[in-house]
Write a protein that holds these residues in place. Structure first.
Motif, PDB file in Angstrom:
ATOM      1  N   ARG A   1       0.801  -1.147   0.143  1.00 26.81           N
ATOM      2  CA  ARG A   1      -0.072   0.113   0.126  1.00 26.81           C
ATOM      3  C   ARG A   1       0.843   1.304   0.135  1.00 26.81           C
TER       4      ARG A   1
ATOM      5  N   ALA B   1       0.764   4.140  -3.041  1.00 22.68           N
ATOM      6  CA  ALA B   1       0.482   5.385  -2.662  1.00 22.68           C
ATOM      7  C   ALA B   1       1.478   6.247  -3.087  1.00 22.68           C
TER       8      ALA B   1
ATOM      9  N   VAL C   1      -2.799  11.512  -0.563  1.00 20.12           N
ATOM     10  CA  VAL C   1      -2.551  10.636   0.568  1.00 20.12           C
ATOM     11  C   VAL C   1      -3.519  10.436   1.725  1.00 20.12           C
TER      12      VAL C   1
ATOM     13  N   TRP D   1      -5.514   7.126   1.556  1.00 20.09           N
ATOM     14  CA  TRP D   1      -4.533   6.281   2.223  1.00 20.09           C
ATOM     15  C   TRP D   1      -4.572   6.140   3.610  1.00 20.09           C
TER      16      TRP D   1
ATOM     17  N   GLU E   1      -8.169   5.429   5.396  1.00 16.94           N
ATOM     18  CA  GLU E   1      -8.463   3.781   5.353  1.00 16.94           C
ATOM     19  C   GLU E   1      -7.703   2.707   6.205  1.00 16.94           C
TER      20      GLU E   1
ATOM     21  N   TRP F   1       6.878   6.675   4.023  1.00 17.25           N
ATOM     22  CA  TRP F   1       6.620   7.117   2.651  1.00 17.25           C
ATOM     23  C   TRP F   1       7.951   7.555   1.828  1.00 17.25           C
TER      24      TRP F   1
END
Length: 100
Positions: free
Chosen positions: A3, A7, A72, A75, A78, A93
């Motif tokens: 993920r 992202a 973002v 992301w 969630e 990140w």
């Protein structure tokens, strides 16, 4: 972890291309955006108000990085709050961004 990489890829393609030597600076600003959105989530800001809230804090990154906020936000929102709280999403990140 997938993920995070996905992202990161989405945001990188949404931002202007940067020279290789500017990549670390760009990834740092992206990580700053992630940290700001993460903090908004931890502060229980509603998802629809995140961009407004983050921009009201007068962030230090260049204006063009504001475009990453709506990318973002879903992301981060969630994810379970525990994951958001317990992980340094900005560092994750930045690492994924630099690996691109």
């Amino acid at each position: 972890m997938l993920r995070f990489v996905l992202a990161g890829t989405l945001t990188l393609t949404a931002l202007p291309a940067v020279a290789q030597d500017e990549k670390e600076v760009s990834c740092g600003y992206q990580a700053d955006v992630v940290a700001a959105v993460r903090q908004a989530r931890l502060d229980r800001v509603r998802e629809a108000k995140v961009k407004e809230t983050v921009l009201a804090s007068d962030p230090a990154w260049p204006v063009k990085f504001n475009n990453a906020i709506p990318l973002v936000t879903p992301w981060i929102y969630e994810m379970p709050r525990k994951d958001v709280r317990d992980n340094d999403l900005a560092q994750v990140w930045k690492d994924a961004c630099l690996a691109q």
